[in-house]
Structure formats: C-alpha cells, structure tokens
Design a protein around this motif. Structure first.
Motif, PDB file in Angstrom:
ATOM      1  N   GLN A  66       0.714  -1.177  -0.057  1.00  0.00           N
ATOM      2  CA  GLN A  66      -0.123  -0.003   0.016  1.00  0.00           C
ATOM      3  C   GLN A  66       0.802   1.141   0.035  1.00  0.00           C
ATOM      4  OE1 GLN A  66      -3.294   0.162  -0.467  1.00  0.00           O
ATOM      5  NE2 GLN A  66      -2.778   2.571  -1.018  1.00  0.00           N
ATOM      6  N   SER A  67       1.944   1.246   0.658  1.00  0.00           N
ATOM      7  CA  SER A  67       2.944   2.340   0.850  1.00  0.00           C
ATOM      8  C   SER A  67       3.409   2.567  -0.692  1.00  0.00           C
ATOM      9  CB  SER A  67       3.928   2.136   1.814  1.00  0.00           C
ATOM     10  OG  SER A  67       4.979   3.041   1.836  1.00  0.00           O
ATOM     11  N   LEU A  68       3.692   1.374  -1.264  1.00  0.00           N
ATOM     12  CA  LEU A  68       4.200   1.699  -2.917  1.00  0.00           C
ATOM     13  C   LEU A  68       3.241   2.125  -3.653  1.00  0.00           C
ATOM     14  CD1 LEU A  68       6.926   1.264  -4.571  1.00  0.00           C
ATOM     15  CD2 LEU A  68       5.590  -0.887  -5.062  1.00  0.00           C
ATOM     16  N   ILE A  69       1.968   1.740  -3.545  1.00  0.00           N
ATOM     17  CA  ILE A  69       0.921   2.205  -4.322  1.00  0.00           C
ATOM     18  C   ILE A  69       0.690   3.818  -4.004  1.00  0.00           C
ATOM     19  CG2 ILE A  69      -1.781   2.357  -4.562  1.00  0.00           C
ATOM     20  CD1 ILE A  69      -1.412  -0.874  -3.945  1.00  0.00           C
ATOM     21  N   ASP A  70       0.864   4.122  -2.775  1.00  0.00           N
ATOM     22  CA  ASP A  70       0.691   5.738  -2.451  1.00  0.00           C
ATOM     23  C   ASP A  70       1.784   6.329  -3.100  1.00  0.00           C
ATOM     24  OD1 ASP A  70      -1.609   5.061  -0.768  1.00  0.00           O
ATOM     25  OD2 ASP A  70      -0.595   4.885   1.079  1.00  0.00           O
ATOM     26  N   TRP A  71       3.151   5.759  -3.102  1.00  0.00           N
ATOM     27  CA  TRP A  71       4.193   6.429  -3.928  1.00  0.00           C
ATOM     28  C   TRP A  71       3.916   6.437  -5.401  1.00  0.00           C
ATOM     29  CZ3 TRP A  71       7.170   5.110  -8.024  1.00  0.00           C
ATOM     30  CH2 TRP A  71       8.190   5.929  -8.327  1.00  0.00           C
ATOM     31  N   ARG A  80       4.251  13.155 -14.037  1.00  0.00           N
ATOM     32  CA  ARG A  80       2.804  13.916 -13.642  1.00  0.00           C
ATOM     33  C   ARG A  80       1.958  12.747 -13.770  1.00  0.00           C
ATOM     34  NH1 ARG A  80       1.404  15.699 -18.486  1.00  0.00           N
ATOM     35  NH2 ARG A  80      -0.130  14.183 -18.600  1.00  0.00           N
ATOM     36  N   VAL A  81       1.488  12.054 -12.597  1.00  0.00           N
ATOM     37  CA  VAL A  81       0.632  11.217 -12.706  1.00  0.00           C
ATOM     38  C   VAL A  81      -0.591  11.524 -12.814  1.00  0.00           C
ATOM     39  CG1 VAL A  81      -0.212   9.107 -11.166  1.00  0.00           C
ATOM     40  CG2 VAL A  81       2.522   9.787 -11.103  1.00  0.00           C
ATOM     41  N   ASP A  82      -1.401  11.088 -13.895  1.00  0.00           N
ATOM     42  CA  ASP A  82      -2.588  11.183 -14.021  1.00  0.00           C
ATOM     43  C   ASP A  82      -3.794  10.233 -13.460  1.00  0.00           C
ATOM     44  OD1 ASP A  82      -2.163  13.655 -15.434  1.00  0.00           O
ATOM     45  OD2 ASP A  82      -2.291  12.574 -17.311  1.00  0.00           O
ATOM     46  N   GLY A  83      -3.314   9.108 -13.147  1.00  0.00           N
ATOM     47  CA  GLY A  83      -4.104   7.919 -12.613  1.00  0.00           C
ATOM     48  C   GLY A  83      -3.231   6.796 -12.435  1.00  0.00           C
ATOM     49  N   VAL A  84      -3.621   5.931 -11.437  1.00  0.00           N
ATOM     50  CA  VAL A  84      -3.025   4.757 -11.146  1.00  0.00           C
ATOM     51  C   VAL A  84      -4.145   3.677 -10.660  1.00  0.00           C
ATOM     52  CG1 VAL A  84      -1.733   3.312  -9.404  1.00  0.00           C
ATOM     53  CG2 VAL A  84      -1.222   5.849  -9.924  1.00  0.00           C
ATOM     54  N   GLU A  85      -4.380   2.605 -11.925  1.00  0.00           N
ATOM     55  CA  GLU A  85      -5.440   1.597 -11.589  1.00  0.00           C
ATOM     56  C   GLU A  85      -4.561   0.519 -10.745  1.00  0.00           C
ATOM     57  OE1 GLU A  85      -6.878   0.314 -15.426  1.00  0.00           O
ATOM     58  OE2 GLU A  85      -6.750   2.262 -16.133  1.00  0.00           O
TER      59      GLU A  85
END
Length: 105
Positions: A66-71, A80-85
């Motif tokens: 979960q910490s890596l997903i948050d990162w 520039r991250v627009d989205g993470v599925e």
C-alpha cells in the motif's frame, strides 16, 4: 510440551497489479519505483508500455504494498501522474526475487 513462538501473527502477503498513466516515461519513473519498492521490501517488477503508461506488479506485506501504491500516485519529481489503476492479483504467476525493471511491452 508447549511450543513457544516469538511471532504468533502471520504476515499477510498481497499482490497488486498497477497501471500508471500520465507523463511517466522519460522521467526516471521505473528506476525510482525500483528504489521505492526496495526500500519497502516489496518484490515484483515495473516496465514501460508502448502506449506511454507504466505497468507494475508488487508483492509483499499489505502495508508495504500500500505504501508503494501511495508512492505511485506521486512518482519521482518530474513525473505527472494522472491516474493509477490497481487490481488485486490472487497469486503471482512466478516467484519473485527483488524488484526489477522489465523490457517495454
């Protein structure tokens, strides 16, 4: 005879598939994710996709993944991250050893 165990709580391991979209290629996203995963003790891989996204598979303790997903929602400084599925994966298809960059698909 009673058994003594110093750790009675098993560590729950999860696997998540990530697809990251935005300006995430050419900004050291993969290299930075490898570093972030290694710091958290997460195993798996990361690779660029020809459509401009970045794909990753992360396996490890719930909190670490979960910490890596948050990162991943922020990424490195120039991304520039627009989205993470994020998708649940029941089990990794192959054993993991470390966190590595894979070839583009």
């Amino acid at each position: 005879m009673p058994q003594s165990s110093s750790n009675t709580t098993p560590t729950i391991t999860i696997t998540r598939h990530l697809l990251i979209r935005g300006r995430v290629q050419g900004v050291s996203y993969r290299w930075s994710m490898v570093q972030a995963a290694q710091q958290r003790g997460v195993q798996g891989w990361v690779r660029n996709r020809r459509d401009g996204s970045v794909e990753a598979l992360a396996t490890g303790p719930v909190e670490a993944v979960q910490s890596l997903i948050d990162w991943a929602h922020q990424g490195p400084a120039h991304a520039r991250v627009d989205g993470v599925e994020v998708c649940n994966v029941s089990e990794p298809a192959e054993p993991r050893a470390g966190f590595v960059q894979r070839d583009t698909v």
